[in-house]
Every structure is written in C-alpha cells, then in structure tokens.
Design a protein around this motif. Structure first.
Motif, PDB file in Angstrom:
ATOM      1  N   LEU A  68      26.337  31.154  21.736  1.00  0.00           N
ATOM      2  CA  LEU A  68      25.532  30.296  20.862  1.00  0.00           C
ATOM      3  C   LEU A  68      26.369  29.691  19.738  1.00  0.00           C
ATOM      4  N   ARG A  69      27.283  30.478  19.168  1.00  0.00           N
ATOM      5  CA  ARG A  69      28.155  29.938  18.110  1.00  0.00           C
ATOM      6  C   ARG A  69      29.052  28.835  18.675  1.00  0.00           C
ATOM      7  N   GLN A  70      29.559  29.039  19.878  1.00  0.00           N
ATOM      8  CA  GLN A  70      30.416  28.026  20.500  1.00  0.00           C
ATOM      9  C   GLN A  70      29.641  26.738  20.755  1.00  0.00           C
ATOM     10  N   ARG A  71      28.417  26.843  21.252  1.00  0.00           N
ATOM     11  CA  ARG A  71      27.591  25.662  21.501  1.00  0.00           C
ATOM     12  C   ARG A  71      27.261  24.958  20.193  1.00  0.00           C
ATOM     13  N   TYR A  72      26.932  25.706  19.152  1.00  0.00           N
ATOM     14  CA  TYR A  72      26.607  25.116  17.854  1.00  0.00           C
ATOM     15  C   TYR A  72      27.823  24.377  17.303  1.00  0.00           C
ATOM     16  N   ALA A  73      29.017  24.969  17.433  1.00  0.00           N
ATOM     17  CA  ALA A  73      30.240  24.308  16.961  1.00  0.00           C
ATOM     18  C   ALA A  73      30.481  23.016  17.725  1.00  0.00           C
ATOM     19  N   ALA A  74      30.227  23.011  19.017  1.00  0.00           N
ATOM     20  CA  ALA A  74      30.420  21.795  19.815  1.00  0.00           C
ATOM     21  C   ALA A  74      29.441  20.711  19.387  1.00  0.00           C
ATOM     22  N   ILE A  75      28.212  21.088  19.092  1.00  0.00           N
ATOM     23  CA  ILE A  75      27.205  20.118  18.638  1.00  0.00           C
ATOM     24  C   ILE A  75      27.613  19.538  17.286  1.00  0.00           C
ATOM     25  N   LEU A  76      28.072  20.397  16.376  1.00  0.00           N
ATOM     26  CA  LEU A  76      28.523  19.908  15.066  1.00  0.00           C
ATOM     27  C   LEU A  76      29.729  18.996  15.200  1.00  0.00           C
ATOM     28  N   GLU A  77      30.657  19.349  16.083  1.00  0.00           N
ATOM     29  CA  GLU A  77      31.840  18.519  16.285  1.00  0.00           C
ATOM     30  C   GLU A  77      31.446  17.130  16.795  1.00  0.00           C
ATOM     31  N   THR A  78      30.506  17.067  17.693  1.00  0.00           N
ATOM     32  CA  THR A  78      30.018  15.781  18.212  1.00  0.00           C
ATOM     33  C   THR A  78      29.361  14.975  17.101  1.00  0.00           C
ATOM     34  N   HIS A  79      28.576  15.645  16.269  1.00  0.00           N
ATOM     35  CA  HIS A  79      27.891  14.974  15.160  1.00  0.00           C
ATOM     36  C   HIS A  79      28.910  14.405  14.168  1.00  0.00           C
ATOM     37  N   VAL A  80      29.920  15.179  13.832  1.00  0.00           N
ATOM     38  CA  VAL A  80      30.954  14.709  12.893  1.00  0.00           C
ATOM     39  C   VAL A  80      31.700  13.516  13.488  1.00  0.00           C
ATOM     40  N   ALA A  81      32.015  13.564  14.778  1.00  0.00           N
ATOM     41  CA  ALA A  81      32.711  12.447  15.428  1.00  0.00           C
ATOM     42  C   ALA A  81      31.854  11.188  15.391  1.00  0.00           C
ATOM     43  N   GLN A  82      30.551  11.318  15.596  1.00  0.00           N
ATOM     44  CA  GLN A  82      29.656  10.158  15.539  1.00  0.00           C
ATOM     45  C   GLN A  82      29.594   9.585  14.127  1.00  0.00           C
ATOM     46  N   MET A  83      29.533  10.453  13.135  1.00  0.00           N
ATOM     47  CA  MET A  83      29.496   9.977  11.746  1.00  0.00           C
ATOM     48  C   MET A  83      30.806   9.281  11.381  1.00  0.00           C
ATOM     49  N   ASN A  84      31.936   9.817  11.820  1.00  0.00           N
ATOM     50  CA  ASN A  84      33.227   9.175  11.557  1.00  0.00           C
ATOM     51  C   ASN A  84      33.301   7.794  12.207  1.00  0.00           C
ATOM     52  N   LEU A  85      32.788   7.690  13.425  1.00  0.00           N
ATOM     53  CA  LEU A  85      32.778   6.402  14.116  1.00  0.00           C
ATOM     54  C   LEU A  85      31.917   5.392  13.357  1.00  0.00           C
ATOM     55  N   ARG A  86      30.754   5.803  12.907  1.00  0.00           N
ATOM     56  CA  ARG A  86      29.872   4.896  12.139  1.00  0.00           C
ATOM     57  C   ARG A  86      30.557   4.420  10.863  1.00  0.00           C
ATOM     58  N   PHE A  87      31.200   5.349  10.152  1.00  0.00           N
ATOM     59  CA  PHE A  87      31.873   4.985   8.916  1.00  0.00           C
ATOM     60  C   PHE A  87      33.022   4.018   9.197  1.00  0.00           C
ATOM     61  N   ARG A  88      33.799   4.293  10.243  1.00  0.00           N
ATOM     62  CA  ARG A  88      34.918   3.415  10.593  1.00  0.00           C
ATOM     63  C   ARG A  88      34.420   2.026  10.958  1.00  0.00           C
ATOM     64  N   LEU A  89      33.329   1.952  11.727  1.00  0.00           N
ATOM     65  CA  LEU A  89      32.763   0.649  12.087  1.00  0.00           C
ATOM     66  C   LEU A  89      32.249  -0.089  10.851  1.00  0.00           C
ATOM     67  N   LEU A  90      31.694   0.647   9.907  1.00  0.00           N
ATOM     68  CA  LEU A  90      31.207   0.044   8.665  1.00  0.00           C
ATOM     69  C   LEU A  90      32.368  -0.541   7.876  1.00  0.00           C
ATOM     70  N   VAL A  91      33.444   0.220   7.734  1.00  0.00           N
ATOM     71  CA  VAL A  91      34.598  -0.247   6.962  1.00  0.00           C
ATOM     72  C   VAL A  91      35.270  -1.422   7.657  1.00  0.00           C
ATOM     73  N   GLU A  92      35.434  -1.325   8.974  1.00  0.00           N
ATOM     74  CA  GLU A  92      36.074  -2.407   9.717  1.00  0.00           C
ATOM     75  C   GLU A  92      35.210  -3.666   9.741  1.00  0.00           C
ATOM     76  N   GLY A  93      33.900  -3.492   9.575  1.00  0.00           N
ATOM     77  CA  GLY A  93      32.987  -4.634   9.630  1.00  0.00           C
ATOM     78  C   GLY A  93      32.946  -5.442   8.348  1.00  0.00           C
ATOM     79  N   VAL A  94      33.549  -4.934   7.302  1.00  0.00           N
ATOM     80  CA  VAL A  94      33.558  -5.653   6.030  1.00  0.00           C
ATOM     81  C   VAL A  94      34.564  -6.796   6.147  1.00  0.00           C
TER      82      VAL A  94
END
Length: 107
Positions: A68-94
C-alpha cells in the motif's frame, strides 16, 4: 494430493473433531476430491502452532502495508509529475513579458 503439493491451514479446526461441513465440502470440491479424503489427509498433518500462525499473519500484514505504501508513493509521484507539467506549460505559454514575484507567507 495427487501430483499437487498442497499446504492448508484450516483455522479454528481441531484434527480430532470433524470441521464445518460446508467449508470442507467447498475446499474438497475445489480440489476435486471427496470431503472425507480431504479431512483424512489434513488430520494426518502436523498441527500448526499459534506462534507460527501469528508470525504468518504478521508477515502478511507487513507485506500488505508495504504494498500500500508503494502504491501510494506511485500515485503521489504521478500527481507531482502532472503538476510540474502544468506549471511548465503555464510558464512556456507566457508570450508577453511577465514579472513573477515570490509570495512570502507569514508563519
């Protein structure tokens, strides 16, 4: 049993007493043998100590928690990667000049 190696723990059963009929019948049906044969084979086995059962239960619990800890870590890692992508797209879109100012929050 036959050419299959079978290990079984029938929880709460005492080998001198006949077990719950329905549970024994279900297990016997699954292995394709009679309930009497299954009970005969299981009653000839060495009993499992309470300490062994506790240790096996603790091990399974630990493995489950680790999974369960491993699955939770994988879910958090995916969430962080998605947030980083959104932020990068926001900055690049300026396209115009922008001023980014850090916000300092009082603790």
């Amino acid at each position: 049993m036959g050419n299959h190696r079978l290990g079984a723990i029938i929880a709460g059963q005492v080998s001198e007493q006949y077990p719950e009929s329905l549970l024994l019948q279900r297990a016997a049906k699954k292995f394709g043998v009679s309930a009497q044969l299954l009970w005969h084979l299981s009653s000839n086995q060495r009993p499992v100590s309470r300490a062994t059962l506790q240790m096996a239960g603790d091990l399974l619990g630990t493995l489950g928690q680790a999974f369960l800890r491993q699955r939770y870590a994988a879910i958090l890692e995916t969430h962080v990667a998605q947030m980083n992508l959104r932020f990068r797209l926001l900055v690049e879109g300026v396209t115009d000049y922008a001023l980014l100012r850090p916000i300092i929050l009082d603790a």
